[in-house]
Design a protein around this motif. Structure first.
Motif, PDB file in Angstrom:
ATOM      1  N   ALA A  59       1.124 -14.614   4.388  1.00 63.07           N
ATOM      2  CA  ALA A  59       0.952 -13.619   5.449  1.00 63.07           C
ATOM      3  C   ALA A  59       2.244 -12.859   5.689  1.00 63.07           C
ATOM      4  O   ALA A  59       2.234 -11.630   5.889  1.00 63.07           O
ATOM      5  CB  ALA A  59       0.498 -14.302   6.735  1.00 63.07           C
ATOM      6  N   GLN A  60       3.374 -13.556   5.645  1.00 57.99           N
ATOM      7  CA  GLN A  60       4.659 -12.895   5.846  1.00 57.99           C
ATOM      8  C   GLN A  60       4.965 -11.919   4.709  1.00 57.99           C
ATOM      9  O   GLN A  60       5.432 -10.797   4.940  1.00 57.99           O
ATOM     10  CB  GLN A  60       5.770 -13.944   5.962  1.00 57.99           C
ATOM     11  CG  GLN A  60       5.632 -14.844   7.184  1.00 57.99           C
ATOM     12  CD  GLN A  60       6.627 -15.987   7.173  1.00 57.99           C
ATOM     13  OE1 GLN A  60       7.340 -16.195   6.186  1.00 57.99           O
ATOM     14  NE2 GLN A  60       6.671 -16.755   8.258  1.00 57.99           N
ATOM     15  N   ALA A  61       4.676 -12.341   3.470  1.00 55.45           N
ATOM     16  CA  ALA A  61       4.923 -11.467   2.321  1.00 55.45           C
ATOM     17  C   ALA A  61       4.037 -10.229   2.366  1.00 55.45           C
ATOM     18  O   ALA A  61       4.495  -9.112   2.102  1.00 55.45           O
ATOM     19  CB  ALA A  61       4.689 -12.237   1.018  1.00 55.45           C
ATOM     20  N   MET A  62       2.762 -10.419   2.726  1.00 57.36           N
ATOM     21  CA  MET A  62       1.858  -9.279   2.816  1.00 57.36           C
ATOM     22  C   MET A  62       2.284  -8.332   3.940  1.00 57.36           C
ATOM     23  O   MET A  62       2.212  -7.108   3.804  1.00 57.36           O
ATOM     24  CB  MET A  62       0.428  -9.762   3.051  1.00 57.36           C
ATOM     25  CG  MET A  62      -0.215 -10.465   1.867  1.00 57.36           C
ATOM     26  SD  MET A  62      -0.375  -9.413   0.390  1.00 57.36           S
ATOM     27  CE  MET A  62       1.086  -9.919  -0.531  1.00 57.36           C
ATOM     28  N   GLY A  63       2.736  -8.900   5.050  1.00 59.38           N
ATOM     29  CA  GLY A  63       3.212  -8.055   6.148  1.00 59.38           C
ATOM     30  C   GLY A  63       4.424  -7.228   5.751  1.00 59.38           C
ATOM     31  O   GLY A  63       4.504  -6.027   6.059  1.00 59.38           O
ATOM     32  N   ILE A  64       5.370  -7.861   5.064  1.00 62.16           N
ATOM     33  CA  ILE A  64       6.555  -7.132   4.593  1.00 62.16           C
ATOM     34  C   ILE A  64       6.144  -6.047   3.606  1.00 62.16           C
ATOM     35  O   ILE A  64       6.674  -4.925   3.625  1.00 62.16           O
ATOM     36  CB  ILE A  64       7.560  -8.113   3.945  1.00 62.16           C
ATOM     37  CG1 ILE A  64       8.136  -9.051   5.014  1.00 62.16           C
ATOM     38  CG2 ILE A  64       8.676  -7.352   3.237  1.00 62.16           C
ATOM     39  CD1 ILE A  64       8.981 -10.167   4.440  1.00 62.16           C
ATOM     40  N   GLY A  65       5.180  -6.375   2.740  1.00 57.58           N
ATOM     41  CA  GLY A  65       4.711  -5.380   1.768  1.00 57.58           C
ATOM     42  C   GLY A  65       4.075  -4.181   2.442  1.00 57.58           C
ATOM     43  O   GLY A  65       4.314  -3.035   2.049  1.00 57.58           O
ATOM     44  N   VAL A  66       3.249  -4.421   3.479  1.00 56.94           N
ATOM     45  CA  VAL A  66       2.606  -3.317   4.195  1.00 56.94           C
ATOM     46  C   VAL A  66       3.654  -2.439   4.877  1.00 56.94           C
ATOM     47  O   VAL A  66       3.566  -1.201   4.844  1.00 56.94           O
ATOM     48  CB  VAL A  66       1.601  -3.865   5.231  1.00 56.94           C
ATOM     49  CG1 VAL A  66       1.105  -2.752   6.146  1.00 56.94           C
ATOM     50  CG2 VAL A  66       0.425  -4.521   4.519  1.00 56.94           C
ATOM     51  N   ILE A  67       4.656  -3.065   5.489  1.00 63.91           N
ATOM     52  CA  ILE A  67       5.731  -2.288   6.127  1.00 63.91           C
ATOM     53  C   ILE A  67       6.480  -1.455   5.094  1.00 63.91           C
ATOM     54  O   ILE A  67       6.795  -0.280   5.321  1.00 63.91           O
ATOM     55  CB  ILE A  67       6.692  -3.231   6.872  1.00 63.91           C
ATOM     56  CG1 ILE A  67       5.970  -3.884   8.051  1.00 63.91           C
ATOM     57  CG2 ILE A  67       7.924  -2.479   7.356  1.00 63.91           C
ATOM     58  CD1 ILE A  67       6.778  -4.963   8.744  1.00 63.91           C
ATOM     59  N   ALA A  68       6.742  -2.057   3.938  1.00 67.36           N
ATOM     60  CA  ALA A  68       7.448  -1.336   2.875  1.00 67.36           C
ATOM     61  C   ALA A  68       6.636  -0.142   2.387  1.00 67.36           C
ATOM     62  O   ALA A  68       7.175   0.953   2.165  1.00 67.36           O
ATOM     63  CB  ALA A  68       7.758  -2.282   1.714  1.00 67.36           C
TER      64      ALA A  68
END
Length: 323
Positions: A59-68
């Motif tokens: 979930a953290q990786a996907m969140g960072i990816g969406v922000i990026a």
């Protein structure tokens, strides 16, 4: 058996190839965009397995990816330069030579999807699982697209590598708008989970006479159109409006038929799709592909159709929903 994951991997591989081609041309922002987007397609199984095991990093990786992805899109560097006169002339000559044969592979996609879906159902009834039975529609669509690509090679006599370059050109031309259908489709579930439907129910009860079934029906219809305009997708608007007005007021209070309300209500929501740039895959992407001088020209031409269909759908619901 052809599993849906195989098709996701194929999409991921294409996104990685697109990123590498852009990287070779020093288009760093758009290369990073497509490379990040490829992650869920390529590593989806691993992300899902880790999530089921209670790990928080997916979930953290996907969140960072969406922000990026949002930051890269906000920079405004996701557009490639327009084709030169020579490239455009070559494309026009090819289109004139092939004529209406170009439509064959495109029209083959829906036809093959239906045929593969029906064949998959038939084979599954005889315990022959050649297509993923849990995701039969998507698997049929993916396989139909691959078969249509093979048909396009035969029609155009192009080399397979050209499909990657042309696909990359199309993907780069669309840019961040490619993501809108996927992102907007999740909004309905997010809004419903955060209680937006309950808030709409409370506001509706305070504004309209809820004892009037026509008032509730109009609120539901216009709400479907309004939320679809905001979110760009009737699928996103439907759970919110059904939770806020459709279920508590129309179905439970006024005994509306759920199937009729749901079917015509969705069609009413799609009237909003015709009116919004948020529905980029319907209204903005065609303008880009057709190189129209007015990017909102598609929407302007659809306004009379949208308003007419909305009026017809409301009339149909008024006649059929409460029978």
């Amino acid at each position: 058996m052809l599993r849906l994951e195989y098709l996701y991997w194929l999409v991921g591989a294409f996104l990685i190839a697109t990123a590498l081609l852009n990287l070779r041309e020093r288009n760093f922002s758009i290369a990073a965009f497509w490379l990040i987007l490829s992650g869920p397609f390529v590593f989806g199984d691993a992300i899902l397995a880790a999530t089921k095991q209670g790990q928080s990093w997916p979930a953290q990786a996907m969140g960072i990816g969406v922000i990026a992805l949002g930051l890269l899109a906000a920079r405004g560097h996701l557009r490639i330069k327009a084709d030169g006169p020579g490239e455009q002339e070559l494309r026009n000559e090819s289109a004139a030579r092939l004529g209406n044969r170009l439509f064959g592979p495109a029209l083959a996609i829906p036809a093959l999807t239906v045929a593969l879906f029906l064949a998959g159902k038939f084979m599954a009834s005889r315990d022959i699982d050649l297509l993923d039975p849990k995701n039969l529609t998507l698997t049929a669509l993916g396989l139909a697209s691959v078969l249509a690509l093979a048909a396009a090679f035969r029609v155009t006599h192009a080399k397979p590598i050209q499909s990657i370059h042309e696909g990359r050109r199309l993907l780069d031309s669309l840019g961040w708008a490619v993501l809108l259908p996927m992102i907007l489709a999740t909004l309905g579930g997010v809004f419903a989970a955060t209680g937006v439907g309950d808030t709409i129910a409370a506001l509706t009860s305070a504004v309209i006479p809820i004892d009037s079934r026509m008032a509730c029906l109009l609120a539901f219809a216009f709400g479907m159109v309004f939320f679809t305009i905001i979110m760009g997708n009737a699928f996103a608007a439907f759970p919110v409006m059904m939770a806020g007005i459709g279920l508590p007021l129309l179905i439970l209070k006024h005994d509306a038929d759920p199937a009729t309300l749901g079917a015509i209500g969705m069609l009413t929501g799609y009237c909003g799709t015709l009116l919004t740039p948020m529905a980029a895959n319907f209204n903005i992407v065609p303008a880009v592909l057709l190189e129209l001088p007015d990017q909102y020209g598609v929407i302007r031409s659809q306004i009379p159709t949208a308003l007419t269909l909305m009026a017809v759908n409301i009339l149909l619901m008024a006649v059929l929903v409460f029978r």
